[in-house]
Design a protein around this motif. Structure first.
Motif, PDB file in Angstrom:
ATOM      1  N   MET A   1       0.890  -1.242   0.039  1.00 25.05           N
ATOM      2  CA  MET A   1       0.074  -0.063   0.102  1.00 25.05           C
ATOM      3  C   MET A   1       0.958   1.117  -0.029  1.00 25.05           C
ATOM      4  N   ASP A   2       2.075   1.215   0.856  1.00 24.24           N
ATOM      5  CA  ASP A   2       2.974   2.561   0.995  1.00 24.24           C
ATOM      6  C   ASP A   2       3.560   2.546  -0.424  1.00 24.24           C
ATOM      7  N   ARG A   3       3.755   1.432  -1.059  1.00 24.69           N
ATOM      8  CA  ARG A   3       4.698   1.497  -2.438  1.00 24.69           C
ATOM      9  C   ARG A   3       3.550   2.020  -3.652  1.00 24.69           C
ATOM     10  N   SER A   4       2.299   2.292  -3.146  1.00 20.63           N
ATOM     11  CA  SER A   4       1.363   2.364  -4.206  1.00 20.63           C
ATOM     12  C   SER A   4       1.020   4.009  -4.208  1.00 20.63           C
ATOM     13  N   LEU A   5       2.039   4.619  -3.698  1.00 24.14           N
ATOM     14  CA  LEU A   5       1.708   6.247  -3.429  1.00 24.14           C
ATOM     15  C   LEU A   5       1.648   6.878  -4.833  1.00 24.14           C
ATOM     16  N   GLY A   6       2.578   6.369  -5.667  1.00 30.42           N
ATOM     17  CA  GLY A   6       2.851   7.112  -6.928  1.00 30.42           C
ATOM     18  C   GLY A   6       1.404   7.008  -7.665  1.00 30.42           C
ATOM     19  N   TYR A   7       0.506   6.289  -7.248  1.00 35.46           N
ATOM     20  CA  TYR A   7      -0.891   6.109  -8.012  1.00 35.46           C
ATOM     21  C   TYR A   7      -1.765   7.501  -7.864  1.00 35.46           C
ATOM     22  N   LEU A   8      -1.085   8.356  -6.974  1.00 32.06           N
ATOM     23  CA  LEU A   8      -1.696   9.499  -6.709  1.00 32.06           C
ATOM     24  C   LEU A   8      -0.902  10.789  -6.856  1.00 32.06           C
ATOM     25  N   HIS A   9      -1.614  12.119  -7.318  1.00 35.31           N
ATOM     26  CA  HIS A   9      -0.817  13.232  -7.631  1.00 35.31           C
ATOM     27  C   HIS A   9      -0.353  13.780  -6.235  1.00 35.31           C
ATOM     28  N   PRO A  10       0.843  14.506  -6.298  1.00 34.76           N
ATOM     29  CA  PRO A  10       1.427  14.925  -5.105  1.00 34.76           C
ATOM     30  C   PRO A  10       0.551  16.302  -4.699  1.00 34.76           C
TER      31      PRO A  10
ATOM     32  N   HIS B   1      -4.949  13.606  -1.253  1.00 34.96           N
ATOM     33  CA  HIS B   1      -4.195  13.780  -2.619  1.00 34.96           C
ATOM     34  C   HIS B   1      -5.160  13.708  -4.012  1.00 34.96           C
ATOM     35  N   ARG B   2      -4.955  14.233  -4.814  1.00 36.18           N
ATOM     36  CA  ARG B   2      -5.589  14.197  -6.004  1.00 36.18           C
ATOM     37  C   ARG B   2      -5.396  12.805  -6.620  1.00 36.18           C
ATOM     38  N   ARG B   3      -6.436  12.661  -7.482  1.00 36.30           N
ATOM     39  CA  ARG B   3      -6.327  11.449  -8.441  1.00 36.30           C
ATOM     40  C   ARG B   3      -5.492  11.417  -9.404  1.00 36.30           C
ATOM     41  N   ARG B   4      -4.684  10.587  -9.782  1.00 37.52           N
ATOM     42  CA  ARG B   4      -3.749  10.484 -11.251  1.00 37.52           C
ATOM     43  C   ARG B   4      -4.568  10.154 -12.111  1.00 37.52           C
ATOM     44  N   TYR B   5      -5.417   9.130 -11.686  1.00 39.57           N
ATOM     45  CA  TYR B   5      -6.413   8.290 -12.840  1.00 39.57           C
ATOM     46  C   TYR B   5      -7.651   8.639 -12.538  1.00 39.57           C
ATOM     47  N   PRO B   6      -8.496   8.738 -13.457  1.00 44.61           N
ATOM     48  CA  PRO B   6     -10.063   9.074 -13.252  1.00 44.61           C
ATOM     49  C   PRO B   6     -10.936   7.799 -12.544  1.00 44.61           C
ATOM     50  N   LYS B   7     -10.551   6.532 -12.887  1.00 40.17           N
ATOM     51  CA  LYS B   7     -11.404   5.388 -12.094  1.00 40.17           C
ATOM     52  C   LYS B   7     -11.487   5.401 -10.749  1.00 40.17           C
ATOM     53  N   VAL B   8     -12.738   4.786 -10.455  1.00 40.85           N
ATOM     54  CA  VAL B   8     -12.606   4.329  -8.750  1.00 40.85           C
ATOM     55  C   VAL B   8     -12.409   2.907  -8.953  1.00 40.85           C
TER      56      VAL B   8
ATOM     57  N   ASN C   1      -8.162   4.316   3.407  1.00 42.04           N
ATOM     58  CA  ASN C   1      -7.117   3.928   2.506  1.00 42.04           C
ATOM     59  C   ASN C   1      -7.961   4.045   1.266  1.00 42.04           C
ATOM     60  N   ALA C   2      -9.032   3.843   1.254  1.00 42.68           N
ATOM     61  CA  ALA C   2     -10.165   3.549   0.267  1.00 42.68           C
ATOM     62  C   ALA C   2     -10.369   5.117  -0.483  1.00 42.68           C
ATOM     63  N   LEU C   3     -10.435   5.877   0.541  1.00 45.15           N
ATOM     64  CA  LEU C   3     -10.668   7.540   0.308  1.00 45.15           C
ATOM     65  C   LEU C   3      -9.433   8.140  -0.121  1.00 45.15           C
ATOM     66  N   ASN C   4      -8.245   7.601   0.094  1.00 50.18           N
ATOM     67  CA  ASN C   4      -7.155   8.128  -0.227  1.00 50.18           C
ATOM     68  C   ASN C   4      -6.718   7.616  -1.694  1.00 50.18           C
ATOM     69  N   LEU C   5      -7.001   6.317  -1.913  1.00 51.68           N
ATOM     70  CA  LEU C   5      -6.802   5.497  -3.226  1.00 51.68           C
ATOM     71  C   LEU C   5      -7.870   5.518  -4.327  1.00 51.68           C
ATOM     72  N   SER C   6      -8.866   6.185  -3.932  1.00 54.82           N
ATOM     73  CA  SER C   6     -10.095   6.238  -4.996  1.00 54.82           C
ATOM     74  C   SER C   6     -10.632   4.733  -5.227  1.00 54.82           C
ATOM     75  N   MET C   7     -10.960   4.108  -3.890  1.00 58.64           N
ATOM     76  CA  MET C   7     -11.413   2.816  -4.111  1.00 58.64           C
ATOM     77  C   MET C   7     -12.781   2.595  -3.405  1.00 58.64           C
ATOM     78  N   ASP C   8     -13.726   2.044  -4.123  1.00 58.14           N
ATOM     79  CA  ASP C   8     -14.858   1.839  -3.500  1.00 58.14           C
ATOM     80  C   ASP C   8     -14.798   0.363  -3.054  1.00 58.14           C
ATOM     81  N   VAL C   9     -15.089   0.185  -1.752  1.00 55.31           N
ATOM     82  CA  VAL C   9     -14.897  -0.776  -0.890  1.00 55.31           C
ATOM     83  C   VAL C   9     -16.145  -1.819  -1.244  1.00 55.31           C
ATOM     84  N   GLN C  10     -16.354  -2.849  -1.682  1.00 49.81           N
ATOM     85  CA  GLN C  10     -17.392  -3.602  -2.264  1.00 49.81           C
ATOM     86  C   GLN C  10     -17.664  -4.567  -0.900  1.00 49.81           C
TER      87      GLN C  10
END
Length: 167
Positions: free
Chosen positions: A88-97, A108-115, A142-151
């Motif tokens: 999860m820590d190493r996934s930080l680049g998935y987001l914008h600074p 952080h802002r999303r780098r990619y548009p999808k959830v 974590n879901a809020l930060n990484l744009s995840m929809d927890v099913q």
């Protein structure tokens, strides 16, 4: 694509291998993951890619390519196992600074548009309701930060129960 991130040992990893279908990528512990350095090069020097040379430097790319994430983690100290936390820590680049306000909080802002649709499975301990609530809060943050929809979040007393679960 579907991404499965797990911390299972080799014997139990066969459970996940049996689930492998087309268009599934599995991220497992090969014993060589390095911890995040906190250097922010994945934001500044090599956007979206970690500068560390190991098998996990492309986590942001993998997340950007998938539609669904499945996380299987042993319950450790009220959170993910050390390996999953490291991934999860190493996934930080998935987001914008860059930051933006979400519900009155800085994120952080999303780098990619999808959830990303996300399913989480915890195993290995008999959890109290308070511990389950703590896990739920950790996962929701974590879901809020990484744009995840927890099913769903599923708690398993043993990893053997994973056989009966539709991942």
């Amino acid at each position: 694509m579907r991404l499965i991130i797990h911390d299972l040992n080799q014997q139990n990893a066969d459970l996940v291998d049996a689930l492998k279908m087309t268009d599934v990528t599995v991220v497992a512990d090969n014993g060589k993951i390095r911890p995040c350095l906190g250097c922010f090069d994945c934001w500044i020097k090599t956007p979206g890619k970690c500068i560390q040379k190991d098998d996990y430097n492309n986590m942001a790319e993998l997340l950007s390519q998938c539609d669904e994430v499945c996380i299987i983690s042993e319950c450790r100290y009220g959170s993910f196992s050390p390996f999953i936390k490291n991934v999860m820590d190493r996934s930080l680049g998935y987001l914008h600074p860059y930051f933006k306000m979400i519900d009155g909080e800085m994120h952080h802002r999303r780098r990619y548009p999808k959830v990303l649709k996300t399913r989480v499975y915890f195993y290995g301990i008999d959890l109290t309701e308070e511990e389950k609530n703590t896990f739920k809060e950790v996962i929701s943050r974590n879901a809020l930060n990484l744009s995840m929809d927890v099913q769903n979040i599923t708690y398993l007393e043993s990893i053997g129960e994973l056989k009966g679960v539709a991942i």
